[in-house]
Design a protein around this motif. Structure first.
Motif, short mmCIF file in Angstrom:
data_model
loop_
_atom_site.label_atom_id
_atom_site.label_comp_id
_atom_site.label_asym_id
_atom_site.label_seq_id
_atom_site.Cartn_x
_atom_site.Cartn_y
_atom_site.Cartn_z
N UNK A 112 5.65 -2.88 -7.79
CA UNK A 112 4.30 -3.19 -7.31
C UNK A 112 3.79 -4.46 -7.97
N UNK A 158 3.72 11.76 -8.38
CA UNK A 158 2.65 12.26 -9.25
C UNK A 158 2.63 13.79 -9.26
N UNK A 217 0.84 -1.20 0.00
CA UNK A 217 0.00 0.00 0.00
C UNK A 217 0.87 1.25 0.00
N UNK A 226 3.76 6.96 -4.63
CA UNK A 226 3.32 7.49 -5.92
C UNK A 226 2.85 8.95 -5.82
N UNK A 227 2.32 9.27 -4.63
CA UNK A 227 1.71 10.59 -4.46
C UNK A 227 2.71 11.74 -4.73
N UNK A 257 -4.48 5.79 -5.33
CA UNK A 257 -4.42 4.32 -5.33
C UNK A 257 -5.21 3.75 -6.50
N UNK A 258 -4.69 2.68 -7.05
CA UNK A 258 -5.48 1.95 -8.03
C UNK A 258 -5.52 0.49 -7.62
N UNK A 259 -5.49 0.27 -6.29
CA UNK A 259 -5.49 -1.12 -5.82
C UNK A 259 -6.87 -1.75 -6.04
N UNK A 316 2.15 1.67 -3.47
CA UNK A 316 1.12 2.00 -4.45
C UNK A 316 0.54 3.39 -4.20
N UNK A 317 0.53 3.80 -2.96
CA UNK A 317 -0.13 5.08 -2.67
C UNK A 317 0.86 6.16 -2.24
N UNK A 377 -9.46 -1.27 -3.26
CA UNK A 377 -10.15 0.02 -3.19
C UNK A 377 -11.22 0.13 -4.28
N UNK A 384 2.94 -8.08 -6.28
CA UNK A 384 1.56 -8.59 -6.38
C UNK A 384 1.50 -9.94 -7.09
N UNK A 402 -8.58 9.17 -6.52
CA UNK A 402 -7.56 8.67 -5.60
C UNK A 402 -6.24 8.37 -6.31
#
Lengths: 592, 148
Positions: A418, A375, A364, A371-372, B93-95, A367-368, B98, A422, B91
């Motif tokens: 990622x 981005x 997480x 990346x934030x 996230x692209x999980x 991925x989040x 979610x 996964x 968002x």
């Protein structure tokens, strides 16, 4: 009827008793008939002798009578009278000897009347005696008459004698018949008894041998059980419910941490070993067991005399023996090791779960959270590019370009990482999939690159396989993408995909596999290839054979391929010749 | 309510993202009123006040302090007053998890925040001009995640 050994014995005894009673009955009957026939013989002899005496007494009376007639001397009357008296006695005895209502009785009656007649003739002749005249005519006539009467009596006596003789002969014949049969019958019965005795002996002998065999088996079995108990750390016990007595096997004592037979087994004694906290629970189980006559699997702890705590599990079953007595037989096993292993596994499971959670938290984060900021950097640069491109110096614009490509690469890395993390294996994701479809989808994903490089991809018909479809599609994308990327300058890429079935024993890399059949998929290109020495290295994470500037890439693509093939219990290999091309070979298990 | 304007709201704790969002709408020249909220609590307080005009289109960031976007989504969807509000998840996230969760809870579309301002503008204009009546009827898991 179910013939148990017990019933056999009862039957044999009954038959024996019956035969002995039969022998007794027959013997009694035969002795009785023998004594009857001897009685008949005796009476025949008595009758015959009485008849002979009657004749002699008659003769005595007659000679007396004659003497008196000749001499008129009364001295001759004595034999006459004594003869008459004895005759009467003789007749009286005959009366008792001859049975009523027989032919002989008729004969006796006639004899009596004939003798009566003879005596009346005697009397009449005495009246005619004259001293002077020796023989008067009348007397002569009477004497004649007397002689005829005497003849008649003789005839009567002979008749009676004949009849007696006949009766005796008859009885003798009958007797002989019976006597002839008797030995044969006794002999027969004796033989029969002997046979029965022999049969009974054989049967008992056989039963005894069987009993001995069973006993031997039991001894061996007991030893085996003792060994099995030692190896499996278990003990056995029997609870004689009605007598409330217990038997513990030696190893059960060992399980309790004491010497075999060091105490008299009882429920109370056993409960004494049970861990204080488990006593109540076990007590309830035992109460339930007494009610339902069955002990389900129970687990409890015991404390050995030296303080060691052991985990035991017990199982019981109610049986009835031959005397219909209830016995509860059971096995108690030392489950300490099992319990500890279970605890260890549980601990490790929890650790794994924790690790997995950490890993997904990490996922997480990548991925989040990672990346934030990236981005935003990219978005700000795009704004800068559009709004202030003209205001920047040339050097400034170059800087912007550099920041752009660096952040793009950063994004690529994050996305690939990622994807790598996964790429996991879940059994439920496996499904029968048409591999041609997956290849087609992979080609669609790469369509831009294929068209740009004017690549030619040829493939054989691929079979349907049990795979994680999105992973295999990714595998195709990565390998074909690789071939497109590492193509030779000015040479349109040619990619050839082939399939065949192979047997693991014939392939060096699959020699140790338990699976017999494999699918072999090979993907061959005409690109820049690589030195065979790097064939293994290229599958390692972050390993790159080329500089970043020559070819873009993160060094994760082939590592993902390896992970995917590992997930399918397969093998992936690479072969390369520099400036000729590369070949990727994938072996996937084929479960027929 | 002026029907010429489209009422748009965004709940996002990230200041930069709110800035990109309002800038994009300014540059798009769409007749719109954009209101922004710093977290879920602020958004829900605004929505629960019946004096305020409800937004026609609500953009929800998922990862917010105090009250997450998912919690807001659940609350809004269980309230009948907001049944016509279009909700777009917005968002980083692209999980899969979610996407799955917000789809199940009734969001209308899922937007992964773009890396490029020009792309952002394109995405927002696409969402604003979509016929939501039509889109919602044909909504499935495949077209839930917006792809450009």
């Amino acid at each position: 009827m179910n013939l148990t050994p017990n019933n056999y014995l009862k039957a044999a005894f009954g038959i024996g008793l019956f035969i002995i009673l039969c022998i007794g009955g027959f013997t009694y009957k035969h002795i009785q008939s023998l004594s009857e026939s001897s009685k008949t013989v005796k009476s025949t002899y008595s009758v015959s002798s009485e008849l002979a005496k009657i004749l002699s007494n008659l003769k005595q009376a007659e000679s007396g009578h004659r003497g008196f007639l000749l001499t008129s001397d009364s001295i001759f009357l004595d034999p006459y009278f004594s003869g008459v008296t004895q005759l009467k006695e003789n007749l009286g005895r005959l009366d008792t000897l001859v049975p009523e209502n027989t032919d002989q009785r008729k004969n006796l009656k006639k004899l009596k009347s004939d003798i009566e007649k003879r005596f009346s003739i005697f009397k009449r002749s005495f009246g005619l005696v004259d001293d002077k005249l020796i023989l008067s005519e009348d007397l002569l006539y009477v004497l004649h008459e007397g002689k005829m009467s005497m003849d008649q009596i003789r005839k009567d006596l002979v008749n009676m004698q004949d009849l007696e003789s006949r009766l005796m002969a008859e009885s003798q014949v009958k007797n002989e018949k019976a006597m002839d049969l008797t030995p044969l019958m006794f002999f027969g019965i004796l033989i029969l008894t002997l046979i029965l005795l022999l049969l009974a002996y054989a049967k008992m002998n056989k039963d005894l041998m069987e009993l001995k065999d069973t006993n031997d088996d039991l001894v061996v079995f007991k030893k085996l059980t003792q060994q099995a108990e030692k190896i499996s750390h278990s003990g056995t016990w029997i609870w004689y419910v009605e007598e409330d007595e217990f038997y513990y096997s030696d190893n059960l004592f060992n399980l309790l941490g004491v010497e075999p037979n060091s105490f008299e087994p009882s429920l109370e004694k056993f409960i004494g070993f049970v861990h204080v906290d488990d006593r109540e629970g076990l007590g309830q189980q035992i109460n339930k067991m007494i009610k339902e006559e069955d002990l389900p699997l129970v687990t409890f702890r015991i404390v050995q005399p030296d303080g060691t705590i052991k985990h035991l599990k017990a199982f019981g079953k109610l049986i009835e023996n031959a005397f219909e007595e209830k016995q509860l037989i059971g096995v108690t096993v030392d489950a300490t090791e099992e319990y500890e292993n279970f605890k260890l596994i549980e601990q490790r499971n929890q650790e794994l779960e924790r690790n997995n959670k950490e890993l997904s938290a990490f996922n997480y984060v990548t991925s989040h959270d990672l990346q934030e900021p990236l981005r935003k950097i990219q978005t700000f640069i795009s704004r800068l590019e559009v709004k202030d491109k003209d205001n920047l110096s040339e050097a400034g614009n170059i800087c912007v370009e550099k920041i752009k490509s660096a952040s793009a690469r950063m994004r690529l890395l994050i996305d690939d990482l990622l994807q790598y993390s996964r790429t996991n294996k879940t059994e439920s994701d496996f499904s029968e999939t048409n591999m041609n479809m997956l290849l087609e989808s992979a080609k669609q994903e790469l369509i831009d690159s294929i068209e740009e490089k004017e690549a030619v991809i040829t493939s054989q018909n691929l079979p349907t396989m049990d795979v994680i479809s999105f992973q295999i599609q990714q595998l195709f994308i990565n390998i074909i993408g690789n071939s497109l990327k590492y193509s030779r300058e000015g040479v349109p890429p040619k990619i050839d995909i082939k399939h065949e079935e192979v047997i693991s024993s014939e392939v060096e890399e699959l020699k140790d596999s338990f699976i017999k059949h494999y699918h072999k998929i090979s993907i061959k290109d005409n690109g820049i290839g690589f030195e065979q020495t790097y064939a293994k290295k290229i599958f390692v994470l972050f390993n790159r054979l080329h500089g970043k500037t020559e070819y873009s890439g993160t060094g994760i693509g082939l590592a993902i391929c390896k992970k995917i093939v590992d997930n399918h219990n397969g093998v992936i290999l690479a072969e390369g010749i520099p400036n000729v091309g590369a070949k990727f070979i994938i072996y996937l298990p084929y479960l027929k | 309510m002026n029907s010429d304007y489209i009422n748009i709201a965004l709940a996002d704790d990230d200041e930069d993202d709110r800035l990109f969002f309002t800038d994009a709408f300014e540059e798009l020249k769409i007749k719109s009123k954009v209101s922004t909220f710093e977290d879920g609590i602020e958004l829900m307080e605004f929505l629960e006040n019946s004096n305020n005009t409800h937004p026609d289109l609500l953009f929800l960031d998922l990862n917010m302090p105090k009250k997450s976007g998912l919690e807001c989504l659940v609350e809004i969807k269980t309230n009948d007053r907001f049944k016509n509000m279009v909700i777009a998840i917005y968002s980083t996230s692209s999980s899969e998890m979610d996407i799955e969760n917000t789809f199940v809870q009734g969001a209308n579309i899922y937007i992964k925040k773009p890396n490029n301002f020009e792309t952002l503008k394109k995405v927002l204009s696409e969402v604003v001009t979509t016929n939501w009546q039509y889109h919602t009827n044909g909504l499935n898991k495949e077209n839930f995640l917006l792809r450009l």
